[in-house]
Design an enzyme around this catalytic site. Structure first.
Site, PDB file in Angstrom:
ATOM      1  N   GLU A  56      17.168 -48.461 -40.910  1.00 42.62           N
ATOM      2  CA  GLU A  56      18.283 -47.856 -41.660  1.00 42.62           C
ATOM      3  C   GLU A  56      17.798 -46.671 -42.502  1.00 42.62           C
ATOM      4  OE1 GLU A  56      17.590 -51.077 -41.370  1.00 42.62           O
ATOM      5  OE2 GLU A  56      19.304 -51.700 -40.167  1.00 42.62           O
ATOM      6  N   GLU A  77       1.916 -41.286 -40.159  1.00 46.64           N
ATOM      7  CA  GLU A  77       2.115 -42.725 -40.074  1.00 46.64           C
ATOM      8  C   GLU A  77       3.222 -43.082 -39.101  1.00 46.64           C
ATOM      9  OE1 GLU A  77       2.891 -44.554 -43.897  1.00 46.64           O
ATOM     10  OE2 GLU A  77       3.687 -46.299 -42.832  1.00 46.64           O
ATOM     11  N   GLY A  84      -0.836 -50.468 -51.082  1.00 46.82           N
ATOM     12  CA  GLY A  84      -0.029 -51.182 -52.065  1.00 46.82           C
ATOM     13  C   GLY A  84       1.205 -50.400 -52.440  1.00 46.82           C
ATOM     14  N   SER A 141       5.053 -51.788 -51.530  1.00 47.73           N
ATOM     15  CA  SER A 141       6.185 -52.660 -51.850  1.00 47.73           C
ATOM     16  C   SER A 141       5.893 -53.572 -53.034  1.00 47.73           C
ATOM     17  CB  SER A 141       6.522 -53.541 -50.638  1.00 47.73           C
ATOM     18  OG  SER A 141       6.972 -52.751 -49.579  1.00 47.73           O
TER      19      SER A 141
END
Lengths: 394, 342
Positions: free
Chosen positions: A381, A263, A146, A148
């Site tokens: 980005e 990750e 959890g 975003s």
């Protein structure tokens, strides 16, 4: 020195070296371990819908996960006392790349195995480890992350969901979004603001949240292909015990970002389209089309290079280092490759996208889902900003 | 890097940095020979370093990094081939990219192309018309002087019934691997120049490096340079293992791609100054453009690698890739400096 590494001669002479590679040996049992995974795949992967082999670490099949757990192929590097298998990080890497290369449906347990269990091992209480890790290693307990929120995407430090102390425990309020697998997961590791009025990445904390706790509502968000991967998760006065806090109060940002190398550099960051590469090789061999043969060669070059990079990062992490910058580079290049594969197959091969030709089915699936590859786990980005900072810019 | 490799890198980078501004064969080749670098790939009992390809990769990368304008890379490879073939010559050797003609009864009649510094070399190794490589004495040739866009001599040698020694090695592949290693170094050097430049140069009241558009472009360049460097390192491992056709193809394709992207970003970041003869970017980028074509384009090697992977069953595609890295690596023979005990 940008990209330089203390003590290396290159550094002393002011030379830039973009990627530090330390030779390491693959485990001596690599071939045997691969054979074990391949035998499992032969016995347990059915010839179902081939499109489900694309981007397979976001394809859920709890039956497959349980069988994989029973075969001892989940939680490989977790300690035996919690149901793991005490194997090395590189042995785990081998199992993962074997599963991903054939498009095995590993989505259900992927996050729990990759992130939840290591986090609990590092920061959890003994009771939490005993409660959750054996189920994760068995392929029965699933996790979600959890992070975003509606107003905190790439700008993650803007999270507003709150954790308030309440007696000995905590009360959570707020909303998470784009939460992959919340609908099948048993637990969430969530990032919450644990001090009212704190700013940016200060005073955030990580919490372990059983998703059957009262006050939690999970709603599906259907993606552009009509599938249900991600969700909105609402927290309405969700009461948690004191030990739901993972690690240190207020250190959530540091704890969450410390896991990023793991990750970002894993084989899943370049193998999401590998089944299409293999299918292209099959097509090229059968048709003899020189353009397809050349494309197969080019894909092989890129996949080979990315595999060397990803393995080099895994090797350094196995030695206790944190090559965060190299991991970021692997993800950016890996995602670009995964996205280019369906585009280039479409450019070079005459595809009938309404047919049931395996090449067309995989290309069609990947054309649609691959835009997400450079969004999930840090956008292109953001990653390039990190690389730029590593270069000494910004 | 092990200790001996660190020492090799230290010696090489000090010398190449010193030679990086217009070294000439007449004035400076002696310093290369004094260091014993040309014997890098020769066994110690043959008077060499006893080094392997992992060591060569370090040396060749640094030669690329400093845009060394001497035929060191070629001389190292040629010395090894001459030693393997028992082809004794005084003076340094070089390698060439192509040969056309007839090779019969130990004699070659035809044309050797792309002989690096052929006009100065004592002997040349070239791919033989029927496969394998041949070694020829340049004294037997009529030399037609040519150069690549970087100004590096790439001569055409005409032979008529010249005696040649042969060996079975795939010289074109060795050349491709060497160019990949040089390109990896040149890309890192061009990246360092570009980073330094955008941090210094101010426009709009701040360094160019503060602009996100510039940062993102240089990040792309850094990723490409990283890919080239890992490819160059990994191809050296394969060369030391001795089974390397797959890896050479993969590495040359990948470094060629990186050269295309990296040179474009490097020049864009530098603006007009990078386009001047005075500034030190062009010795790197013009070499990168040249090396991209030498010893095989992306298309050439993509076809070779494509044929390699499509002759086996596609279901073995992944297994073939993993088998190559699982293969046990013999421990590197390592290297020691001249006069050092290994």
């Amino acid at each position: 020195m940008p990209f330089g590494h203390a003590g290396s001669p290159a550094n002393r002479d002011g030379l830039v070296q973009t990627f530090t590679f330390k030779p390491f040996d693959m485990p001596a049992n690599a071939a045997a371990l691969r054979e074990q995974v391949r035998a499992f795949i032969r016995d347990n992967m059915t010839d179902g819908d081939i499109a489900r082999r694309a981007n397979c670490w976001q394809v859920n099949d709890p039956d497959f996960s349980r069988a994989l757990g029973k075969a001892g192929l989940i939680g490989l590097s977790l300690p035996r006392q919690y149901g793991g298998h005490d194997r090395s990080a590189l042995e785990r890497y081998i199992v993962l790349e074997e599963l991903l290369s054939v498009g095995a449906p590993v989505g259900a347990h992927w996050i729990a195995d990759r992130q939840t269990a290591p986090l609990l091992l590092r920061y959890g209480t003994e009771e939490q480890r005993r409660r959750w890790i054996p189920g994760i290693a068995a392929g029965e307990v699933y996790g979600c992350i959890g992070l975003s929120e509606p107003n905190a995407g790439s700008d993650l430090a803007s999270v507003r969901s709150s954790a308030r102390r309440d007696g000995d425990g905590w009360v959570l309020n707020g909303q998470k979004i784009w939460t992959t697998n919340a609908h099948i997961a048993h637990i969430m590791i969530g990032l919450f603001r644990s001090e009212e009025g704190s700013e940016r990445n200060a005073r955030l904390s990580q919490f372990l949240i059983p998703l059957d706790t009262p006050g939690i509502t999970i709603r599906p968000i259907i993606n552009l292909t009509g599938e249900h991967d991600f969700n909105e998760v609402f927290f309405d006065d969700v009461k948690l015990p004191a030990d739901a806090l993972i690690g240190e109060e207020g250190q959530g940002w540091a704890q969450a970002t410390a896991e990023l190398s793991l990750e970002r550099s894993g084989p899943e960051r370049y193998l999401s389209s590998m089944v299409l590469v293999t299918e292209l090789v099959r097509h090229a061999a059968k048709s003899g089309d020189p353009a397809a043969i050349a494309l197969a060669g080019r894909f092989t070059s890129e996949a080979w290079t990315l595999r060397q990079m990803s393995l080099a990062v895994a090797g350094r992490m196995a030695m206790g280092e944190d090559p965060a910058l190299e991991a970021t580079i692997v993800k950016d290049l890996g995602n670009s490759f995964e996205q280019a594969v369906p585009q280039l197959v479409q450019q070079v091969i005459e595809l009938d996208l309404s047919s049931d030709d395996p090449l067309a089915l995989l290309a069609a699936q990947l054309l649609q889902v691959s835009p997400s590859f450079s969004l999930r786990g840090g956008t292109r980005e953001i990653l390039r900003g990190i690389v730029a900072r590593g270069l000494g810019l910004r | 890097m092990n200790e001996q490799q660190t020492m090799l890198a230290d010696m090489a980078s000090a010398l190449f940095a010193d030679l990086s501004h217009g070294a000439t064969l007449a004035a400076d080749w002696g310093r290369i020979e004094d260091m014993g670098f040309t014997g890098l790939l020769l066994a110690e009992e043959s008077g060499g370093f006893g080094g392997g390809w992992a060591d060569a990769a370090i040396l060749f990368r640094l030669a690329g990094y400093h845009a060394l304008s001497l035929p060191l890379v070629e001389a190292v490879v040629a010395a090894r081939l001459a030693n393997d073939a028992g082809f004794a010559q005084h003076g340094f050797g070089t390698i060439a990219e192509k040969a056309e003609g007839q090779f019969e009864q130990g004699r070659f009649t035809g044309v050797v192309r792309g002989a690096a510094w052929g006009r100065n070399a004592a002997f040349v190794a070239a791919p033989a018309p029927g496969g394998g490589a041949m070694l020829l004495s340049v004294g037997d040739a009529k030399v037609e002087e040519r150069e690549n866009p970087a100004g590096e001599p790439r001569d055409i040698l005409h032979f008529s019934g010249a005696p040649a020694a042969t060996l079975t090695v795939d010289l074109f592949a060795l050349g491709a691997a060497a160019r990949s290693m040089q390109a990896a170094g040149a890309l890192d050097a061009a990246l360092a120049l570009a980073v330094g430049y955008v941090n210094d140069r101010k426009q709009f009241g701040k360094p160019l490096g503060k602009l996100q558009a510039v940062q993102q472009a240089l990040a792309v360049f850094a990723c490409e340079a990283a890919a080239a460097n890992i490819a160059a390192t990994a191809v050296a491992q394969a060369l030391d293992r001795g089974d390397f056709d797959y890896e050479v193809a993969a590495a040359k394709i990948r470094t060629n791609i990186a050269a295309g992207i990296g040179t474009a970003v490097a020049h864009q970041a530098h603006g007009a100054i990078g386009f001047t003869h005075e500034y030190g970017l062009h010795p790197l980028t013009r070499r990168l453009w040249s090396w991209r074509s030498e010893f095989g384009s992306e298309q050439h090697w993509s076809m070779i690698l494509g044929h390699h992977v499509t002759t086996a069953d596609a279901d073995h595609y992944w297994a073939d890739m993993t088998r190559r890295s699982d293969a046990t690596t013999p421990s590197s023979p390592g290297c020691a400096g001249p006069g050092e005990q290994a």
